[in-house]
Design an enzyme around this catalytic site. Structure first.
Site, PDB file in Angstrom:
ATOM      1  N   SER A  68       0.850  -1.197   0.000  1.00  0.00           N
ATOM      2  CA  SER A  68       0.000   0.000   0.000  1.00  0.00           C
ATOM      3  C   SER A  68       0.883   1.244   0.000  1.00  0.00           C
ATOM      4  O   SER A  68       2.083   1.157   0.286  1.00  0.00           O
ATOM      5  CB  SER A  68      -0.859  -0.011   1.274  1.00  0.00           C
ATOM      6  OG  SER A  68      -1.493   1.227   1.485  1.00  0.00           O
TER       7      SER A  68
ATOM      8  N   TYR B 291      -3.667  -0.718   9.899  1.00  0.00           N
ATOM      9  CA  TYR B 291      -3.465  -0.912   8.461  1.00  0.00           C
ATOM     10  C   TYR B 291      -2.046  -0.493   8.067  1.00  0.00           C
ATOM     11  O   TYR B 291      -1.341  -1.208   7.349  1.00  0.00           O
ATOM     12  CB  TYR B 291      -4.513  -0.100   7.696  1.00  0.00           C
ATOM     13  CG  TYR B 291      -4.542  -0.359   6.200  1.00  0.00           C
ATOM     14  CD1 TYR B 291      -5.197  -1.474   5.685  1.00  0.00           C
ATOM     15  CD2 TYR B 291      -3.925   0.510   5.312  1.00  0.00           C
ATOM     16  CE1 TYR B 291      -5.229  -1.712   4.321  1.00  0.00           C
ATOM     17  CE2 TYR B 291      -3.954   0.289   3.949  1.00  0.00           C
ATOM     18  CZ  TYR B 291      -4.613  -0.826   3.450  1.00  0.00           C
ATOM     19  OH  TYR B 291      -4.641  -1.062   2.098  1.00  0.00           O
TER      20      TYR B 291
HETATM   21  P1  NAD Z   1     -11.843  -4.757  -1.270  1.00  0.00           P
HETATM   22  O1  NAD Z   1     -12.296  -4.468   0.116  1.00  0.00           O
HETATM   23  O2  NAD Z   1     -12.779  -4.607  -2.395  1.00  0.00           O
HETATM   24  O3  NAD Z   1     -11.202  -6.205  -1.337  1.00  0.00           O
HETATM   25  C1  NAD Z   1     -10.658  -6.876  -0.234  1.00  0.00           C
HETATM   26  C2  NAD Z   1     -10.716  -8.359  -0.520  1.00  0.00           C
HETATM   27  O4  NAD Z   1     -10.201  -9.074   0.608  1.00  0.00           O
HETATM   28  C3  NAD Z   1     -12.143  -8.838  -0.742  1.00  0.00           C
HETATM   29  O5  NAD Z   1     -12.133  -9.802  -1.749  1.00  0.00           O
HETATM   30  C4  NAD Z   1     -12.480  -9.456   0.589  1.00  0.00           C
HETATM   31  O6  NAD Z   1     -13.502 -10.448   0.507  1.00  0.00           O
HETATM   32  C5  NAD Z   1     -11.140 -10.058   0.965  1.00  0.00           C
HETATM   33  N1  NAD Z   1     -11.067 -10.357   2.389  1.00  0.00           N
HETATM   34  C6  NAD Z   1     -11.027  -9.485   3.412  1.00  0.00           C
HETATM   35  N2  NAD Z   1     -11.024 -10.153   4.572  1.00  0.00           N
HETATM   36  C7  NAD Z   1     -11.066 -11.477   4.271  1.00  0.00           C
HETATM   37  C8  NAD Z   1     -11.112 -12.657   5.041  1.00  0.00           C
HETATM   38  N3  NAD Z   1     -11.120 -12.651   6.376  1.00  0.00           N
HETATM   39  N4  NAD Z   1     -11.158 -13.833   4.391  1.00  0.00           N
HETATM   40  C9  NAD Z   1     -11.165 -13.881   3.061  1.00  0.00           C
HETATM   41  N5  NAD Z   1     -11.138 -12.802   2.273  1.00  0.00           N
HETATM   42  C10 NAD Z   1     -11.087 -11.613   2.884  1.00  0.00           C
HETATM   43  O7  NAD Z   1     -10.619  -3.783  -1.480  1.00  0.00           O
HETATM   44  P2  NAD Z   1      -9.404  -3.820  -2.510  1.00  0.00           P
HETATM   45  O8  NAD Z   1      -8.998  -2.434  -2.661  1.00  0.00           O
HETATM   46  O9  NAD Z   1      -9.708  -4.619  -3.707  1.00  0.00           O
HETATM   47  O10 NAD Z   1      -8.302  -4.550  -1.618  1.00  0.00           O
HETATM   48  C11 NAD Z   1      -7.434  -5.538  -2.108  1.00  0.00           C
HETATM   49  C12 NAD Z   1      -6.077  -5.358  -1.477  1.00  0.00           C
HETATM   50  O11 NAD Z   1      -5.502  -4.137  -1.957  1.00  0.00           O
HETATM   51  C13 NAD Z   1      -6.099  -5.234   0.045  1.00  0.00           C
HETATM   52  O12 NAD Z   1      -4.992  -5.907   0.594  1.00  0.00           O
HETATM   53  C14 NAD Z   1      -5.978  -3.746   0.266  1.00  0.00           C
HETATM   54  O13 NAD Z   1      -5.433  -3.444   1.510  1.00  0.00           O
HETATM   55  C15 NAD Z   1      -5.039  -3.398  -0.867  1.00  0.00           C
HETATM   56  N6  NAD Z   1      -4.977  -1.979  -1.231  1.00  0.00           N
HETATM   57  C16 NAD Z   1      -6.051  -1.329  -1.729  1.00  0.00           C
HETATM   58  C17 NAD Z   1      -5.946   0.012  -2.086  1.00  0.00           C
HETATM   59  C18 NAD Z   1      -7.076   0.807  -2.643  1.00  0.00           C
HETATM   60  O14 NAD Z   1      -6.921   2.023  -2.846  1.00  0.00           O
HETATM   61  N7  NAD Z   1      -8.205   0.228  -2.947  1.00  0.00           N
HETATM   62  C19 NAD Z   1      -4.723   0.667  -1.916  1.00  0.00           C
HETATM   63  C20 NAD Z   1      -3.646  -0.024  -1.405  1.00  0.00           C
HETATM   64  C21 NAD Z   1      -3.784  -1.352  -1.063  1.00  0.00           C
END
Ligand code: NAD
Length: 253
Positions: free
Chosen positions: A145, A158
């Protein structure tokens, strides 16, 4: 047949958090490059399955709650049963909990650290053990991130977890490079997914963030595809322990 060094023909990729957001975006990109996909998560993955199949790839959904370590061996067993072997692991599942640091609860801290870091490490460990035992190389891609580099606001767990993801990516890479296992990470910038829904619903914060992104737009899940395919493919065979930002230039400001 695609013979480019970016081809994933004949490979199988395990992607956690595959039902939506960045995980879904990476599933589609990896499938487009030729990989079959094992989607892991706690929610229905039929939308991702349909998108992956449209790319001509196979999709196996495996239900798992990644808050605990309990499902790890089953995930790898199911992948092995269906596809004989798994070559690529994308540790994408992650959660964010927002609260002022002085009021941050122990349960939020534990849930975030367990999902984002503890499961990521121990799933990687089991995946790597199987690769080492079968004398095969492979690829591990962790999702970091901007808060692997910066402090953030109201998200202390986080930030702690994602900073540690960047660190543990290097430590795993150091130990497993000799086995032909590449461990790298992708650090997404500000992307349009559920993770940032609260942030985007605050017009002032939305505009503030947008104004700082040199690319002039928030990222989309499809923006993750190029980096994911690169780090999953032979094109990155000599890259170990690196975190690649996919951030529209955020870190360059
Ligand atoms: P999102 O919330 O749409 O996706 C998160 C995913 O993790 C979902 O598929 C959810 O079901 C899964 N998940 C969470 N807890 C879980 C559990 N206990 N068991 C199984 N699955 C679980 O958000 P996203 O943005 O697609 O996030 C994906 C990754 O990217 C994450 O690690 C997030 O921290 C990271 N991220 C996102 C951003 C952003 O701007 N969206 C930026 C940096 C990092």
């Amino acid at each position: 047949m695609n013979f480019s060094i970016f081809s994933l023909e004949g490979k199988t990729a395990i992607v956690t958090g595959a039902n939506t957001g960045l995980g879904q975006g990476m599933c589609v990109a990896l499938a487009r490059a030729g990989a079959d996909i094992v989607g892991v998560g706690r929610s229905d993955m039929s939308e991702t399955e349909a998108l992956v199949r449209t790319e001509g790839a196979e999709f196996l959904p495996v239900k798992a709650d990644l808050l605990t370590l309990e499902p790890i061996e089953n995930i790898l067993d199911e992948a092995g049963k269906r596809f004989r072997k798994a070559d690529i692991l994308v540790n994408n599942a992650g959660i964010i909990r927002r609260e002022d640091a002085e009021n941050y609860s122990i349960s939020d801290w534990d849930d975030v650290m367990n999902t984002n870091l503890r499961t990521l490490f121990f799933l990687s460990q089991s995946f790597a053990k199987r690769l080492i035992d079968s004398k095969r190389g492979g690829k591990i891609i962790n999702i970091a991130s901007m808060l692997s580099y910066q402090g953030g606001i109201r998200v202390p767990a986080y930030t702690a977890s994602k900073s540690a993801v960047m660190g543990v990516t290097k430590s795993m890479a150091n130990e497993w490079a000799k086995y032909g296992i590449n461990v790298n990470a992708i650090a997404p910038g500000y992307m349009v997914t559920n993770n940032t829904a609260k942030l985007r619903s605050d017009p002032a914060r939305y505009a503030e963030i947008l104004g700082r992104i040199p690319a002039g737009r928030w990222g989309e899940p499809s923006d993750m595809g190029g980096a994911a395919v690169f780090l999953a493919s032979a094109a990155s065979d000599y890259i170990h322990g690196f975190t690649l930002a996919v951030d529209g230039g955020w870190l360059s400001r």
